[in-house]
Enzyme design. Sequence first.
Site, PDB file in Angstrom:
ATOM      1  N   CYS A  50      -8.071 -11.171 -10.889  1.00 15.59           N
ATOM      2  CA  CYS A  50      -7.925 -10.113 -11.894  1.00 15.59           C
ATOM      3  C   CYS A  50      -9.014 -10.196 -12.958  1.00 15.59           C
ATOM      4  O   CYS A  50      -9.342  -9.202 -13.597  1.00 15.59           O
ATOM      5  CB  CYS A  50      -6.544 -10.167 -12.541  1.00 15.59           C
ATOM      6  SG  CYS A  50      -6.180 -11.748 -13.346  1.00 15.59           S
ATOM      7  N   GLN A 114      -5.281 -22.335 -12.616  1.00 15.03           N
ATOM      8  CA  GLN A 114      -5.059 -21.407 -11.499  1.00 15.03           C
ATOM      9  C   GLN A 114      -6.340 -21.070 -10.743  1.00 15.03           C
ATOM     10  O   GLN A 114      -6.323 -20.859  -9.536  1.00 15.03           O
ATOM     11  CB  GLN A 114      -4.403 -20.108 -11.998  1.00 15.03           C
ATOM     12  CG  GLN A 114      -2.950 -20.238 -12.390  1.00 15.03           C
ATOM     13  CD  GLN A 114      -2.775 -20.754 -13.802  1.00 15.03           C
ATOM     14  OE1 GLN A 114      -3.750 -20.953 -14.521  1.00 15.03           O
ATOM     15  NE2 GLN A 114      -1.533 -20.995 -14.189  1.00 15.03           N
ATOM     16  N   GLN A 118      -7.469 -20.462  -6.633  1.00 15.28           N
ATOM     17  CA  GLN A 118      -8.035 -19.195  -6.161  1.00 15.28           C
ATOM     18  C   GLN A 118      -9.358 -19.417  -5.438  1.00 15.28           C
ATOM     19  O   GLN A 118      -9.649 -18.751  -4.439  1.00 15.28           O
ATOM     20  CB  GLN A 118      -8.205 -18.238  -7.348  1.00 15.28           C
ATOM     21  CG  GLN A 118      -6.871 -17.758  -7.914  1.00 15.28           C
ATOM     22  CD  GLN A 118      -6.993 -17.127  -9.283  1.00 15.28           C
ATOM     23  OE1 GLN A 118      -7.908 -17.429 -10.056  1.00 15.28           O
ATOM     24  NE2 GLN A 118      -6.069 -16.241  -9.616  1.00 15.28           N
ATOM     25  N   GLY A 187      15.326 -11.067 -24.172  1.00 17.48           N
ATOM     26  CA  GLY A 187      14.181 -10.164 -24.089  1.00 17.48           C
ATOM     27  C   GLY A 187      13.685 -10.107 -22.658  1.00 17.48           C
ATOM     28  O   GLY A 187      14.060 -10.943 -21.821  1.00 17.48           O
ATOM     29  N   GLY A 189      10.176  -8.811 -21.992  1.00 15.37           N
ATOM     30  CA  GLY A 189       8.786  -8.384 -22.070  1.00 15.37           C
ATOM     31  C   GLY A 189       7.838  -9.363 -21.398  1.00 15.37           C
ATOM     32  O   GLY A 189       8.253 -10.312 -20.721  1.00 15.37           O
TER      33      GLY A 189
END
Length: 422
Positions: A50, A114, A118, A187, A189
């Site tokens: 990304c 991460q 990848q 929550g 979010g």
Amino acid sequence: MTILALGINHKTASVDLRERVAFSPDRLASALQEMVQKIAVESAVILSTCNRTELYCNGTSHQSETIVDWLADFHGISSHDIHSHCYTYRETEAVRHLIRVACGLDSLVLGEPQILGQIKQAYQQAQAAGTLNHTFDRLFQHAFSVAKQVRSETEIGSSAVSVAFAAVNLAKHIFGALEKSQVLLIGAGETIELVATHLKQQGVTEMTVANRTLARAQVVAEAFSAKTIPLAQVPEQLANADIVISSTASTLPIVGKGMVEAALKRRRHRPMFFVDLAVPRDIESQVDELADAYLYTVDDLQAIVTKNIESRRLAATQAEVIVGERVEEFYQWLKSLDGVAMVKNYRQQVEVQKDELLQKARAQLVSGQDPEKVLTEFANRFSNKLMHGPTRAIQQAAREGELELLAEVMQILEISGDRDSS
């Protein structure tokens, strides 16, 4: 042999452009093979996340413009859009860039782990597509080794640099292992999703998501096999929770001191850990007055994060030193390949000369010439051919007064004795 890295990332391009040049998993194998064929490179690896799309390749010759044109054509966009946002590294700098990326030194969040996974996936995909040669296989294995060394010898990834990660780290500090902890997330979010991700990585299996909109809570809960409840059931659920982390947009506190006091009584005063990531607060500050309740606010965590970011920056300085040393190590290995190729070519050259002279000597023997004379002539001609190149180089170096070169030639040819005796 040229090693090249070309790409765009979060520093050079917008999200829109990064999305347009990203490679979907189902097209990656064909893209790798097409890249090898159309750009005429020996190896190709595509890293697509990304935050970045990077192409790594090597071969005898290739221009960055050609690669950009191929990238644009593959995605059906203008190459002009890419040219102004891409970066290119060659040879040593390309190797350095790959290793820095693998170590998390080029990431949006410094030191994040991460990216290494990848890159390993990109390497495995190239391996499966058959677009790796020996040099690139060694290069990527070397990058993985350096990343492991940086992780073990520096503090680059040991400290939390997001409030979500810091919250989970604090919980781990208080409770030790979190596998048996029950967690209530208030929550639904992005912050709560990130908290849930970190909790899952710590082995937490008992999570409940409470939200005003139950449908939204279910979306988050599905990804983590969590339960869902409406906000109205928080007081009832509170006594079951060891850890409570809240992040909503509510203008009034959702969890009050009295609510927590009642929950603690039902729990027989087993400790509870509260993290309030909301502004304004979701949890009344008076909760911290209770003996068995530990309350941290977003300001508390931000102070920890700021300190940890500085710690990572110091670790990054140490990591850069390791990277520099290991880049040089890889290039020493790469240079050794030139020596192997030189030896191979030299042997082939000598074999050709030997075979030519041997063929002539055999013809002389067949014609009846004296074997002793034929062997002597073969030996003289063969030795003259072997000595011709080195002799000419020695004479030229001597004429030009290149004493260091003469010394090196003597060492290479293992010539002993007084230099003036000739």
